[in-house]
Design an enzyme around this catalytic site. Structure first.
Site, PDB file in Angstrom:
ATOM      1  N   ASP A 217       0.826  -1.199   0.000  1.00 19.27           N
ATOM      2  CA  ASP A 217       0.000   0.000   0.000  1.00 19.27           C
ATOM      3  C   ASP A 217       0.870   1.263   0.000  1.00 19.27           C
ATOM      4  O   ASP A 217       1.843   1.349   0.767  1.00 19.27           O
ATOM      5  CB  ASP A 217      -0.874  -0.029   1.268  1.00 19.27           C
ATOM      6  CG  ASP A 217      -1.962   1.023   1.262  1.00 19.27           C
ATOM      7  OD1 ASP A 217      -2.855   0.940   0.415  1.00 19.27           O
ATOM      8  OD2 ASP A 217      -1.918   1.942   2.120  1.00 19.27           O
ATOM      9  N   GLU A 267      14.291 -15.553   0.698  1.00 22.80           N
ATOM     10  CA  GLU A 267      14.575 -16.649   1.638  1.00 22.80           C
ATOM     11  C   GLU A 267      13.612 -17.809   1.408  1.00 22.80           C
ATOM     12  O   GLU A 267      13.815 -18.909   1.918  1.00 22.80           O
ATOM     13  CB  GLU A 267      14.400 -16.173   3.090  1.00 22.80           C
ATOM     14  CG  GLU A 267      15.474 -15.221   3.569  1.00 22.80           C
ATOM     15  CD  GLU A 267      15.066 -14.546   4.894  1.00 22.80           C
ATOM     16  OE1 GLU A 267      14.038 -14.925   5.504  1.00 22.80           O
ATOM     17  OE2 GLU A 267      15.796 -13.620   5.294  1.00 22.80           O
TER      18      GLU A 267
HETATM   19  C1  NOJ Z   1      -4.444   3.021  -0.856  1.00 16.30           C
HETATM   20  C2  NOJ Z   1      -5.584   2.075  -0.619  1.00 16.30           C
HETATM   21  O1  NOJ Z   1      -5.876   1.392  -1.824  1.00 16.30           O
HETATM   22  C3  NOJ Z   1      -6.730   2.911  -0.112  1.00 16.30           C
HETATM   23  O2  NOJ Z   1      -7.927   2.170  -0.055  1.00 16.30           O
HETATM   24  C4  NOJ Z   1      -6.360   3.470   1.235  1.00 16.30           C
HETATM   25  O3  NOJ Z   1      -7.378   4.356   1.662  1.00 16.30           O
HETATM   26  C5  NOJ Z   1      -5.039   4.243   1.169  1.00 16.30           C
HETATM   27  N1  NOJ Z   1      -4.037   3.553   0.426  1.00 16.30           N
HETATM   28  C6  NOJ Z   1      -4.496   4.463   2.558  1.00 16.30           C
HETATM   29  O4  NOJ Z   1      -4.061   3.250   3.102  1.00 16.30           O
END
Ligand code: NOJ
Length: 559
Positions: A217, A267
């Site tokens: 993310d 790993e």
């Molecule tokens: C990107 C994610 O896809 C989204 O849903 C989220 O709100 C933001 N990152 C923050 O984590």
């Protein structure tokens, strides 16, 4: 005339088996909205187990699970309170192990979402930071600053968060913490070795449980360099994001973190894979996340941000295949996910400012009021675009429900909405109705409570028209979106050989045709006029009308 596009050899990372991800069809599950086995209104891990046969029959290679960790749901689970557990409302670690066994047993790999830029404010590390006070090692794991003014009563800077509202939050002792996203999502300080250790442990924890890979993310935001005197929001906005030296985004040293992670991935046998969510300025900057020494692959959102337009699609495919060839990665293609308006709906919207897609910021596309959508046209175009995408070399990332041709739910009442982007007063021009409309629980059955999602109803309201898009309905109809997806995904396995394609000129600006090296061809008619095919063409997917590819449709051919 043709021009060849050459992608890389299919053996850049590891053995043949280790390269499974290069041309995988990966299906994104947003767990709280997929299937609710325990009948509490929220989708859960057992729900995924129950639908394992459905996933196998769909013909996907892997599942990517959005966060299922303990969370207060301030941001749909992207506010993680514990990276190494399952939210009790979604099940237990033992349910998770059963899910891995059920999916692996059907030849489906599992990718989980890792959220390393920020935790939940309920995470033990953040609670410890609050308790330990100013100047403590605990506070150093997050980004704390003294406020301005005599008692620190003013924020350290005027920065705005991604969801709207201030990005600095006071903690009552003159200090403030930084959060890119919701207030409940404090950003980690990645200069602190404890943060590195926390995530290495997390990556090993899930890898040891048999997880095959990770979706990272906001991968471009972890490394930060905040000067003593903070710039203003206006100054930040004016800074170049292509140099690798922006204080907040896409800094060059972020790749040191991913090199460290790669050593952990390697790993394992086969090595664990990763895909970066990196909203960066150029394909060249994106490619830096997708190296063999780094995460290996990065989402390419270019098609998602494009109109349903032949010239845009061809340009994007050409540029991105060349880019992957240069770095040894494989391309990724995405049309929908849990952050954007479903593509069936986007393609049914009247153009705004000349575009149907980029209705605002790069990553939250404005919501779609139901009365402004041509549902039939959007659905037609969505299927045409999906079949184009599934014929391409590289990985296809699909979002739950798109196989049903599902539309965005545009008319959720304000009191039923959950997305912080809707409530934090982000710019409505940019963020529109927020992201709840693509997160409404899936319709499985024609009748029953919540169209078969679960016994207690759905946590976001399902409209009556969901009845037309149920799995039950579509499985029985050979012409449905679901049946076409199943057919395409089955054929795709034979189609995916070398990661190359060759464009074949069609003599029409609105028709694209390409050939894969093993004799498969994809023809997509982006226009409304039928496109006549040469007599004798062997159609293996889709149907010709009077010997022509109908407007807004795709067919697959083979020699
Ligand atoms: C990107 C994610 O896809 C989204 O849903 C989220 O709100 C933001 N990152 C923050 O984590």
């Amino acid at each position: 005339m043709t021009d060849a596009v050459l992608a890389s050899d299919a053996t850049t990372i590891g053995s043949a088996d280790a390269a499974w991800w290069r041309q995988a069809a990966v299906y994104q599950i947003y767990p709280r909205s997929f299937a609710d086995a325990n009948g509490d209104g929220l989708g859960d891990i057992r729900g995924v187990v129950d639908k394992a046969d459905y996933l196998a029959e769909l013909g996907i290679d892997a599942v990517w699970l959005s966060p299922f960790y303990p969370s207060e749901l301030a941001d749909g689970g992207y506010d993680v309170a514990d990276y190494r557990d399952v939210d009790p409302r979604l099940g237990t670690l033992s349910d998770f192990d059963d899910m891995i066994a059920a999916l692996h047993g059907r030849g489906i790999r599992v990718i989980v979402d890792i959220v390393p830029n920020h935790s939940s404010n309920r995470h033990a590390l953040f609670q410890a930071a609050l308790a330990a006070g100013k100047g403590s090692p605990e506070r150093d794991r997050y980004i704390f600053r003294d406020g301005l003014g005599e008692n620190g009563e003013r924020p350290p800077a005027d920065w705005q968060s991604v969801f709207g509202g201030p990005a600095w939050e006071p903690v009552g002792d003159g200090q403030w913490y930084f959060h890119h996203f919701a207030t409940e999502q404090p950003d980690f300080n990645w200069d602190n070795p404890d943060v590195h250790a926390e995530f290495l442990e997390t990556l090993r924890f899930w890898s040891d449980r048999g997880v095959d890979g990770f979706r990272i993310d906001v991968a471009h935001a972890l490394a930060k360099d905040l000067p003593e005197v903070l710039p203003s929001q206006a100054e930040l906005d004016a800074m170049d994001t292509t140099t690798g030296r922006h204080p907040l985004f896409d800094r060059d040293e972020v790749h040191e973190i991913y090199r460290e992670w790669r050593r952990v991935f390697d790993e394992y046998d086969p090595p664990r894979i990763a895909v970066a969510e990196a909203w960066v300025a150029t394909p060249e900057r994106r490619a830096r996340y997708a190296t063999a020494e780094g995460l290996g692959q990065a989402f390419n959102f270019d098609l998602l941000e494009a109109d349903f337009d032949a010239a845009q699609f061809r340009h994007i495919v050409t540029v991105n295949l060349a880019q992957s060839a240069a770095t040894g990665s494989s391309s990724t293609w995405v049309l929908s996910n849990h952050d954007v308006v479903r593509h069936a709906t986007r393609y049914g919207l009247a153009p705004r400012d000349g575009s149907t897609a980029k209705q605002g910021s790069a990553w939250i596309i404005a919501g779609a009021p139901a009365d402004q959508v041509d549902l039939a046209r959007g659905g037609r175009r969505a299927l045409a675009a999906s079949l184009f995408l599934l014929g391409l070399p590289g990985s296809a990332y699909l979002y739950q429900g798109e196989e049903l041709g599902l539309h965005e739910v545009g008319d959720i009442a304000p009191e039923d909405r959950q997305d912080p982007a809707f409530f934090r007063g982000a710019d409505p021009e940019r963020d529109g109705l927020g992201r709840d409309g693509c997160r409404v629980p899936l319709p499985w059955e024609r009748g029953g409570s919540s169209y078969g999602f679960g016994a207690a109803g759905a946590h976001l309201p399902q409209p009556a028209w969901f009845a037309r898009y149920t799995v039950e309905e579509e499985a029985a109809d050979p012409a449905s979106s679901l049946s076409v997806y199943r057919h395409a995904l089955a054929l795709r396995r034979a189609l995916q050989t070398a990661e190359t394609l060759e464009w074949i000129e069609t003599g029409r600006d609105d028709v694209l045709r390409f050939a894969r090296p093993n004799g498969w061809q994809v023809v997509t008619n982006f226009g409304e006029e039928p496109f006549p095919l040469e007599p004798g063409a062997t159609v293996v997917l889709g149907a010709l009308e009077g010997g022509a590819v109908a407007g807004e449709s795709t067919v697959w051919l083979r020699d």
